[in-house]
Design a protein around this motif. Structure first.
Motif, PDB file in Angstrom:
ATOM      1  N   ALA A  43      23.738  28.903  33.744  1.00 42.85           N
ATOM      2  CA  ALA A  43      24.851  27.986  33.488  1.00 42.85           C
ATOM      3  C   ALA A  43      25.571  27.739  34.813  1.00 42.85           C
ATOM      4  CB  ALA A  43      25.820  28.567  32.461  1.00 42.85           C
ATOM      5  N   ILE A  44      25.960  26.492  35.044  1.00 39.08           N
ATOM      6  CA  ILE A  44      26.704  26.136  36.247  1.00 39.08           C
ATOM      7  C   ILE A  44      28.193  26.402  36.010  1.00 39.08           C
ATOM      8  CG2 ILE A  44      27.437  24.221  37.724  1.00 39.08           C
ATOM      9  CD1 ILE A  44      24.606  25.120  38.260  1.00 39.08           C
ATOM     10  N   VAL A  45      28.844  27.012  36.977  1.00 35.33           N
ATOM     11  CA  VAL A  45      30.275  27.293  36.914  1.00 35.33           C
ATOM     12  C   VAL A  45      30.960  26.465  37.999  1.00 35.33           C
ATOM     13  CG1 VAL A  45      32.035  29.091  37.006  1.00 35.33           C
ATOM     14  CG2 VAL A  45      29.753  29.631  36.124  1.00 35.33           C
ATOM     15  N   ALA A  46      31.966  25.695  37.608  1.00 31.79           N
ATOM     16  CA  ALA A  46      32.635  24.806  38.569  1.00 31.79           C
ATOM     17  C   ALA A  46      34.148  24.948  38.465  1.00 31.79           C
ATOM     18  CB  ALA A  46      32.231  23.354  38.317  1.00 31.79           C
ATOM     19  N   THR A  47      34.805  25.011  39.600  1.00 34.87           N
ATOM     20  CA  THR A  47      36.261  25.150  39.630  1.00 34.87           C
ATOM     21  C   THR A  47      36.810  24.486  40.885  1.00 34.87           C
ATOM     22  OG1 THR A  47      38.100  26.728  39.507  1.00 34.87           O
ATOM     23  CG2 THR A  47      36.223  27.358  40.864  1.00 34.87           C
ATOM     24  N   THR A  48      38.102  24.218  40.893  1.00 32.45           N
ATOM     25  CA  THR A  48      38.746  23.725  42.102  1.00 32.45           C
ATOM     26  C   THR A  48      40.145  24.315  42.206  1.00 32.45           C
ATOM     27  OG1 THR A  48      39.380  21.754  43.373  1.00 32.45           O
ATOM     28  CG2 THR A  48      39.659  21.645  40.985  1.00 32.45           C
TER      29      THR A  48
ATOM     30  N   ILE B 122      35.415  31.700  40.439  1.00 33.80           N
ATOM     31  CA  ILE B 122      33.982  31.890  40.164  1.00 33.80           C
ATOM     32  C   ILE B 122      33.725  33.349  39.804  1.00 33.80           C
ATOM     33  CG2 ILE B 122      31.652  31.781  41.135  1.00 33.80           C
ATOM     34  CD1 ILE B 122      32.849  29.033  40.670  1.00 33.80           C
ATOM     35  N   TYR B 123      34.257  34.262  40.610  1.00 37.28           N
ATOM     36  CA  TYR B 123      34.100  35.695  40.334  1.00 37.28           C
ATOM     37  C   TYR B 123      34.739  36.080  39.001  1.00 37.28           C
ATOM     38  CZ  TYR B 123      32.780  36.276  45.284  1.00 37.28           C
ATOM     39  OH  TYR B 123      32.161  36.206  46.512  1.00 37.28           O
ATOM     40  N   ALA B 124      35.855  35.430  38.665  1.00 33.85           N
ATOM     41  CA  ALA B 124      36.568  35.763  37.431  1.00 33.85           C
ATOM     42  C   ALA B 124      35.781  35.386  36.178  1.00 33.85           C
ATOM     43  CB  ALA B 124      37.935  35.081  37.411  1.00 33.85           C
ATOM     44  N   MET B 125      34.773  34.535  36.322  1.00 31.39           N
ATOM     45  CA  MET B 125      33.893  34.204  35.203  1.00 31.39           C
ATOM     46  C   MET B 125      32.647  35.084  35.207  1.00 31.39           C
ATOM     47  SD  MET B 125      35.677  31.747  33.848  1.00 31.39           S
ATOM     48  CE  MET B 125      34.613  31.079  32.584  1.00 31.39           C
TER      49      MET B 125
ATOM     50  N   ARG C  72      34.936  40.002  44.543  1.00 27.68           N
ATOM     51  CA  ARG C  72      33.492  40.163  44.379  1.00 27.68           C
ATOM     52  C   ARG C  72      33.078  41.058  43.210  1.00 27.68           C
ATOM     53  NH1 ARG C  72      31.205  38.905  49.809  1.00 27.68           N
ATOM     54  NH2 ARG C  72      32.893  40.068  50.776  1.00 27.68           N
ATOM     55  N   PRO C  73      33.849  42.122  42.877  1.00 25.19           N
ATOM     56  CA  PRO C  73      33.424  42.993  41.779  1.00 25.19           C
ATOM     57  C   PRO C  73      33.240  42.278  40.444  1.00 25.19           C
ATOM     58  CG  PRO C  73      35.107  44.094  43.077  1.00 25.19           C
ATOM     59  CD  PRO C  73      35.033  42.680  43.572  1.00 25.19           C
ATOM     60  N   GLY C  74      33.763  41.054  40.324  1.00 24.12           N
ATOM     61  CA  GLY C  74      33.579  40.302  39.093  1.00 24.12           C
ATOM     62  C   GLY C  74      32.114  40.135  38.729  1.00 24.12           C
ATOM     63  N   ILE C  75      31.253  40.001  39.739  1.00 19.64           N
ATOM     64  CA  ILE C  75      29.815  39.844  39.486  1.00 19.64           C
ATOM     65  C   ILE C  75      29.249  41.104  38.842  1.00 19.64           C
ATOM     66  CG2 ILE C  75      27.565  39.451  40.556  1.00 19.64           C
ATOM     67  CD1 ILE C  75      29.004  37.952  42.795  1.00 19.64           C
ATOM     68  N   THR C  76      29.589  42.257  39.376  1.00 17.58           N
ATOM     69  CA  THR C  76      29.098  43.532  38.829  1.00 17.58           C
ATOM     70  C   THR C  76      29.684  43.793  37.446  1.00 17.58           C
ATOM     71  OG1 THR C  76      28.946  44.409  41.079  1.00 17.58           O
ATOM     72  CG2 THR C  76      28.880  46.001  39.280  1.00 17.58           C
ATOM     73  N   LEU C  77      30.975  43.492  37.278  1.00 15.00           N
ATOM     74  CA  LEU C  77      31.626  43.727  35.998  1.00 15.00           C
ATOM     75  C   LEU C  77      31.018  42.871  34.890  1.00 15.00           C
ATOM     76  CD1 LEU C  77      35.352  43.857  37.180  1.00 15.00           C
ATOM     77  CD2 LEU C  77      33.916  45.791  36.498  1.00 15.00           C
ATOM     78  N   SER C  78      30.503  41.697  35.246  1.00 16.78           N
ATOM     79  CA  SER C  78      29.922  40.810  34.236  1.00 16.78           C
ATOM     80  C   SER C  78      28.682  41.409  33.585  1.00 16.78           C
ATOM     81  CB  SER C  78      29.566  39.458  34.863  1.00 16.78           C
ATOM     82  OG  SER C  78      28.425  39.562  35.700  1.00 16.78           O
ATOM     83  N   LYS C  79      28.075  42.353  34.252  1.00 12.66           N
ATOM     84  CA  LYS C  79      26.842  42.962  33.732  1.00 12.66           C
ATOM     85  C   LYS C  79      27.122  44.093  32.747  1.00 12.66           C
ATOM     86  CE  LYS C  79      24.611  41.774  38.097  1.00 12.66           C
ATOM     87  NZ  LYS C  79      24.060  42.273  39.386  1.00 12.66           N
ATOM     88  N   LEU C  80      28.387  44.470  32.586  1.00  7.18           N
ATOM     89  CA  LEU C  80      28.750  45.553  31.684  1.00  7.18           C
ATOM     90  C   LEU C  80      29.107  45.002  30.310  1.00  7.18           C
ATOM     91  CD1 LEU C  80      31.052  47.715  34.015  1.00  7.18           C
ATOM     92  CD2 LEU C  80      28.575  47.874  33.706  1.00  7.18           C
TER      93      LEU C  80
ATOM     94  N   GLY D  44      42.039  23.396  50.150  1.00  3.55           N
ATOM     95  CA  GLY D  44      41.411  24.184  49.093  1.00  3.55           C
ATOM     96  C   GLY D  44      39.938  23.854  48.983  1.00  3.55           C
ATOM     97  N   LEU D  45      39.329  24.290  47.908  1.00  2.00           N
ATOM     98  CA  LEU D  45      37.894  24.102  47.716  1.00  2.00           C
ATOM     99  C   LEU D  45      37.561  23.684  46.295  1.00  2.00           C
ATOM    100  CD1 LEU D  45      36.450  27.411  49.297  1.00  2.00           C
ATOM    101  CD2 LEU D  45      36.685  25.194  50.445  1.00  2.00           C
ATOM    102  N   VAL D  46      36.456  22.986  46.140  1.00  2.00           N
ATOM    103  CA  VAL D  46      35.722  22.943  44.886  1.00  2.00           C
ATOM    104  C   VAL D  46      34.651  24.000  45.050  1.00  2.00           C
ATOM    105  CG1 VAL D  46      34.180  21.606  43.425  1.00  2.00           C
ATOM    106  CG2 VAL D  46      36.123  20.490  44.522  1.00  2.00           C
ATOM    107  N   ALA D  47      34.613  24.975  44.155  1.00  2.00           N
ATOM    108  CA  ALA D  47      33.629  26.054  44.252  1.00  2.00           C
ATOM    109  C   ALA D  47      32.646  25.950  43.090  1.00  2.00           C
ATOM    110  CB  ALA D  47      34.316  27.414  44.245  1.00  2.00           C
ATOM    111  N   ILE D  48      31.374  26.095  43.399  1.00  2.00           N
ATOM    112  CA  ILE D  48      30.302  26.009  42.408  1.00  2.00           C
ATOM    113  C   ILE D  48      29.564  27.341  42.370  1.00  2.00           C
ATOM    114  CG2 ILE D  48      28.227  24.765  41.661  1.00  2.00           C
ATOM    115  CD1 ILE D  48      30.740  23.034  41.730  1.00  2.00           C
ATOM    116  N   GLY D  49      29.316  27.833  41.151  1.00  2.00           N
ATOM    117  CA  GLY D  49      28.590  29.094  41.000  1.00  2.00           C
ATOM    118  C   GLY D  49      27.572  29.008  39.882  1.00  2.00           C
ATOM    119  N   ILE D  50      26.895  30.110  39.649  1.00  2.00           N
ATOM    120  CA  ILE D  50      25.889  30.170  38.596  1.00  2.00           C
ATOM    121  C   ILE D  50      25.980  31.514  37.893  1.00  2.00           C
ATOM    122  CG2 ILE D  50      24.029  31.097  40.070  1.00  2.00           C
ATOM    123  CD1 ILE D  50      22.187  29.016  38.572  1.00  2.00           C
ATOM    124  N   VAL D  51      25.707  31.509  36.581  1.00  2.00           N
ATOM    125  CA  VAL D  51      25.805  32.738  35.791  1.00  2.00           C
ATOM    126  C   VAL D  51      24.812  32.673  34.644  1.00  2.00           C
ATOM    127  CG1 VAL D  51      27.577  31.872  34.190  1.00  2.00           C
ATOM    128  CG2 VAL D  51      27.467  34.315  34.710  1.00  2.00           C
TER     129      VAL D  51
END
Length: 348
Positions: free
Chosen positions: A63-68, A93-96, A212-220, A151-158
């Motif tokens: 899934a694509i994750v998009a924020t600004t 992005i990390y928060a998702m 960054r820990p948001g990525i690891t936490l998502s796996k729990l 600021g930024l538009v940030a794009i991620g994947i999950v």
């Protein structure tokens, strides 16, 4: 006539950082005028419950994750302003629970006021943080504005199965906060010229620390909900989690990590106007213990620029979550309360 540049970026803006956010009550009224309709099933997260980012599923496993996110200067150093703004944007992005992929820059600058080299330092600061996050700035948009904006538009994947929203808390969940409160108060002290050198450095260190820990936490599996604390303050973002989960957030004041210099300043009546606007927007849903004073209320509503992760997890996974955060150099991470049956937020 444009305000001349005196070497202080903050002098060119009426607000700074996430304290620039539109007050929650006004924002709610604005969004009511344009409700989202006929949403595709592939849209896993949108405007509902003030999620940190939009999420659109493209196949079973991705899934694509998009924020600004963008704002006006919170500090005078242009390079640090760029770093803070970029860190704050990528945080969503990390928060998702997602992995950042790339970013687009959003730049608005008073071209006739700011020297070119100052603007270059802002963008260089943003690029340095993106480099730390392992992504590139692949493009963007710029305009000539009255006040500096970056600021930024940030794009991620999950993986959709690992996506963490802010509305999944369960009864009995532990509530954990990864960064201490008080950044908005430090920024107010900086504008008044009373922030110490140590306080300034602490402010920079916190606002440029990637979540960054948001990525690891998502796996729990035991992590049921995740968000980050930004412009609406701890109380506001806790309330979003409580509303979305149809639960009550029970918080212990003494457990909340906070910056000691921020406590000193807020007791001296130094805080941002956003604190007052935040309370006006949602204070009717926050139950404060009788011995909670106004300075404590102003800390609870203090807008956190690039704030910490707010995590709801099963009690049996609490120790692992805290361990992940400590290993990620979030030494102030603490359990601050739990979710219970009911509604709203209660501060003991």
């Amino acid at each position: 006539m444009a305000t001349p540049y005196n070497g202080r970026l903050t002098s060119l803006s009426h607000g700074g950082g996430c304290g620039c956010k539109i007050a929650p009550g006004i924002l709610s009224d604005i969004l009511k005028a344009s409700p989202m309709r006929n949403l595709p099933t592939a849209l896993l997260a949108g405007n509902d419950n003030n999620e940190d980012a939009a999420v659109y599923q493209i196949n079973e496993h991705q899934a694509i994750v998009a924020t600004t996110d963008f704002f006006m200067p919170i500090v005078d150093d242009p390079f640090e302003f760029g770093r803070i703004a970029a860190t704050n944007a990528i945080s969503d992005i990390y928060a998702m629970g997602a992995q950042p992929l790339f970013a687009l820059a959003l730049l608005g600058m008073p071209i006739q006021v700011l020297p070119l080299e100052v603007i270059q330092q802002v963008t260089a600061g943003g690029e340095s943080v993106c480099n730390d996050a392992g992504i590139m700035i692949a493009g963007g948009h710029s305009i000539d504005t009255v006040e500096p904006i970056y600021g930024l538009v940030a794009i991620g994947i999950v993986d959709p199965k690992k996506l963490k929203r802010n509305n999944g808390a369960q009864v009995g969940d532990s509530i954990i906060l990864s960064k201490p409160l008080g950044v908005g108060i430090l920024s107010a002290a900086l504008k008044k010229g009373v922030l110490s050198d140590a306080g300034y450095q602490e402010m920079i260190d916190l606002t440029t620390k990637l979540n960054r820990p948001g990525i690891t936490l998502s796996k729990l599996e035991g992590v049921h909900a995740l968000t980050d604390v930004t412009g609406f303050g701890l109380a506001g973002h806790l309330l979003e989690m409580a509303r979305g989960s149809n639960l009550k957030a029970q918080i212990q004041w003494d457990a909340i990590p906070m910056l000691q210099e921020a406590v000193e300043h807020v007791k001296a009546d130094i805080f941002t106007g956003a604190s007052t606007r935040n309370w006006a927007g949602y204070g009717n849903e926050i139950a404060l213990a009788k011995n909670i004073e106004l300075w404590q209320q102003n800390l609870l509503t203090d807008p956190q620029t690039s704030g910490g992760l707010l995590i709801s997890c099963a009690p049996e996974q609490e120790a692992e979550v805290l361990s992940i955060l400590k290993l990620g150099d979030f030494s102030n991470a603490q359990k601050i309360g739990q979710f219970e049956a009911g509604s709203g937020v209660s501060i003991n």
